[in-house]
Scaffold this motif. Structure first.
Motif, PDB file in Angstrom:
ATOM      1  N   ASN A  76       1.141  -1.616   0.159  1.00 40.46           N
ATOM      2  CA  ASN A  76       0.003  -0.109  -0.037  1.00 40.46           C
ATOM      3  C   ASN A  76       0.902   1.085   0.203  1.00 40.46           C
ATOM      4  OD1 ASN A  76       1.077   0.122   2.671  1.00 40.46           O
ATOM      5  ND2 ASN A  76      -1.226   0.048   3.617  1.00 40.46           N
ATOM      6  N   SER A  77       2.146   0.957   0.862  1.00 36.65           N
ATOM      7  CA  SER A  77       3.300   2.142   0.026  1.00 36.65           C
ATOM      8  C   SER A  77       3.984   2.222  -1.066  1.00 36.65           C
ATOM      9  CB  SER A  77       3.722   2.314   1.704  1.00 36.65           C
ATOM     10  OG  SER A  77       4.548   1.124   0.894  1.00 36.65           O
ATOM     11  N   TYR A  78       3.666   1.364  -1.908  1.00 34.21           N
ATOM     12  CA  TYR A  78       4.368   1.126  -3.057  1.00 34.21           C
ATOM     13  C   TYR A  78       5.330   0.648  -3.875  1.00 34.21           C
ATOM     14  CZ  TYR A  78       0.159   4.731  -4.780  1.00 34.21           C
ATOM     15  OH  TYR A  78      -1.144   5.029  -5.240  1.00 34.21           O
ATOM     16  N   ALA A  79       6.159   0.074  -2.604  1.00 36.74           N
ATOM     17  CA  ALA A  79       6.614  -0.217  -2.339  1.00 36.74           C
ATOM     18  C   ALA A  79       6.694  -2.012  -3.027  1.00 36.74           C
ATOM     19  CB  ALA A  79       7.872  -0.151  -0.660  1.00 36.74           C
ATOM     20  N   VAL A  80       8.013  -2.562  -3.361  1.00 34.83           N
ATOM     21  CA  VAL A  80       8.162  -3.241  -3.812  1.00 34.83           C
ATOM     22  C   VAL A  80       7.997  -5.404  -3.043  1.00 34.83           C
ATOM     23  CG1 VAL A  80       9.331  -5.114  -5.675  1.00 34.83           C
ATOM     24  CG2 VAL A  80       8.781  -2.984  -6.563  1.00 34.83           C
ATOM     25  N   GLY A 130       1.001  -8.231  -0.299  1.00 33.71           N
ATOM     26  CA  GLY A 130       0.898  -6.652  -1.709  1.00 33.71           C
ATOM     27  C   GLY A 130      -0.309  -6.141  -2.348  1.00 33.71           C
ATOM     28  N   VAL A 131      -1.329  -5.107  -2.609  1.00 36.72           N
ATOM     29  CA  VAL A 131      -2.217  -5.037  -2.804  1.00 36.72           C
ATOM     30  C   VAL A 131      -2.362  -4.750  -4.442  1.00 36.72           C
ATOM     31  CG1 VAL A 131      -2.650  -3.694  -0.610  1.00 36.72           C
ATOM     32  CG2 VAL A 131      -1.387  -2.958  -2.493  1.00 36.72           C
ATOM     33  N   THR A 132      -1.439  -5.101  -4.935  1.00 36.49           N
ATOM     34  CA  THR A 132      -1.229  -4.720  -6.284  1.00 36.49           C
ATOM     35  C   THR A 132      -0.671  -5.192  -7.321  1.00 36.49           C
ATOM     36  OG1 THR A 132      -1.441  -2.982  -7.839  1.00 36.49           O
ATOM     37  CG2 THR A 132       0.002  -2.613  -6.669  1.00 36.49           C
ATOM     38  N   GLY A 133      -0.449  -5.553  -8.626  1.00 36.19           N
ATOM     39  CA  GLY A 133       0.130  -6.583  -9.030  1.00 36.19           C
ATOM     40  C   GLY A 133       0.589  -5.881 -10.343  1.00 36.19           C
ATOM     41  N   VAL A 134       1.829  -5.862 -11.428  1.00 32.39           N
ATOM     42  CA  VAL A 134       2.064  -4.512 -12.375  1.00 32.39           C
ATOM     43  C   VAL A 134       3.100  -4.930 -13.339  1.00 32.39           C
ATOM     44  CG1 VAL A 134       0.938  -2.589 -11.398  1.00 32.39           C
ATOM     45  CG2 VAL A 134       3.311  -2.714 -11.368  1.00 32.39           C
ATOM     46  N   VAL A 135       3.427  -4.742 -14.290  1.00 28.04           N
ATOM     47  CA  VAL A 135       4.508  -5.386 -15.362  1.00 28.04           C
ATOM     48  C   VAL A 135       5.013  -3.949 -15.225  1.00 28.04           C
ATOM     49  CG1 VAL A 135       5.298  -6.267 -17.517  1.00 28.04           C
ATOM     50  CG2 VAL A 135       3.190  -7.197 -16.626  1.00 28.04           C
ATOM     51  N   ASP A 136       6.810  -4.094 -14.733  1.00 25.79           N
ATOM     52  CA  ASP A 136       7.183  -2.679 -14.913  1.00 25.79           C
ATOM     53  C   ASP A 136       7.788  -2.298 -16.180  1.00 25.79           C
ATOM     54  OD1 ASP A 136       8.696  -0.629 -13.622  1.00 25.79           O
ATOM     55  OD2 ASP A 136      10.619  -2.117 -14.345  1.00 25.79           O
ATOM     56  N   SER A 137       8.287  -3.700 -17.128  1.00 29.81           N
ATOM     57  CA  SER A 137       8.180  -3.175 -18.454  1.00 29.81           C
ATOM     58  C   SER A 137       8.050  -4.517 -18.893  1.00 29.81           C
ATOM     59  CB  SER A 137      10.057  -2.589 -18.282  1.00 29.81           C
ATOM     60  OG  SER A 137      10.859  -3.085 -16.972  1.00 29.81           O
ATOM     61  N   CYS A 138       9.509  -4.731 -20.199  1.00 31.57           N
ATOM     62  CA  CYS A 138       8.936  -5.362 -21.128  1.00 31.57           C
ATOM     63  C   CYS A 138      10.543  -5.355 -22.110  1.00 31.57           C
ATOM     64  CB  CYS A 138       7.951  -6.336 -21.896  1.00 31.57           C
ATOM     65  SG  CYS A 138       6.909  -6.751 -20.772  1.00 31.57           S
ATOM     66  N   TRP A 139      11.400  -5.945 -22.185  1.00 29.76           N
ATOM     67  CA  TRP A 139      12.288  -5.875 -23.230  1.00 29.76           C
ATOM     68  C   TRP A 139      12.624  -7.115 -24.247  1.00 29.76           C
ATOM     69  CZ3 TRP A 139      12.615  -6.324 -18.002  1.00 29.76           C
ATOM     70  CH2 TRP A 139      13.645  -7.420 -17.639  1.00 29.76           C
TER      71      TRP A 139
END
Length: 151
Positions: free
Chosen positions: A102-106, A139-148
Motif C-alpha cells: 500500500n506504500s508502493y514498495a515492491v 501485496g495490494v496490487t500487481g503490475v508489469v514494470d517493463s518488457c524487453w
C-alpha cells in the motif's frame, strides 16, 4: 562625362540618365505557373502521406508493448498477476512483474520469459499471460514494470 564615356554610353544604349532596373537588379524572375504550383503541392502531400505511413508501420513492427490486465492476492506470500504482451511472433521477450504494497514498495518481483508464439494475423501478436509471484509481505496490487527483447 568625358567624350569616350559618352561614346560608350551611346553605343550601349544608355542615355546617361539613371541605369535601368534590369542592369541594377538583373532580369525579373519568372513566376511559377499555377499548374506547376498544383503539381508541387500534390507532390508534397504525397510525400508527407508516404512518410506518415512509413513511420506508422515501422513503429508497429518489432515494438513490444505490455498492459496490466489484473491481479489476485492469493496470500500474504503470494500473488498472481495477469497481463497482456504484444510482440513479434518469433521474438523472445522478458517482462519484469512487480507486486506492490500500500506504500508502493515492491514486496515481490519476478522476471517472466515469453518465447516465440504461433500466429499469422496481426491480432495474434497480443497474448495473455499469468504468473505467480512470491512476496515478502502482503501485496495490494500487481503490475508489469517493463518488457524487453531477450534476443
Amino acid at each position: 562625362m568625358t567624350e569616350s564615356s559618352t561614346t560608350e554610353a551611346a553605343a550601349s544604349g544608355d542615355t546617361g540618365t539613371s541605369p535601368g532596373v534590369e542592369s541594377r537588379y538583373g532580369a525579373p524572375k519568372r513566376r511559377i505557373s499555377a499548374k506547376s504550383q498544383r503539381w508541387m503541392i500534390l507532390g508534397a502531400l504525397l510525400l508527407a502521406l508516404a512518410a506518415m505511413i512509413y513511420f506508422t508501420v515501422g513503429n508497429a513492427i518489432g515494438q513490444i508493448t505490455h498492459t496490466d490486465v489484473g491481479y489476485t492476492i492469493v496470500s500474504d506470500t503470494e500473488a498472481e498477476v495477469d497481463f497482456q504482451v504484444t510482440k513479434d511472433f518469433d521474438a523472445t521477450v522478458q517482462c519484469m512483474v512487480h507486486v506492490l504494497d500500500n506504500s508502493y514498495a515492491v514486496v515481490g518481483a519476478d522476471i517472466v520469459t515469453l518465447g516465440p508464439q504461433d500466429g499469422s494475423n496481426p491480432e495474434d501478436r497480443s497474448q495473455y499471460y499469468s504468473t505467480d509471484v512470491r512476496t515478502e509481505s502482503r501485496g495490494v496490487t500487481g503490475v508489469v514494470d517493463s518488457c524487453w527483447d531477450a534476443d
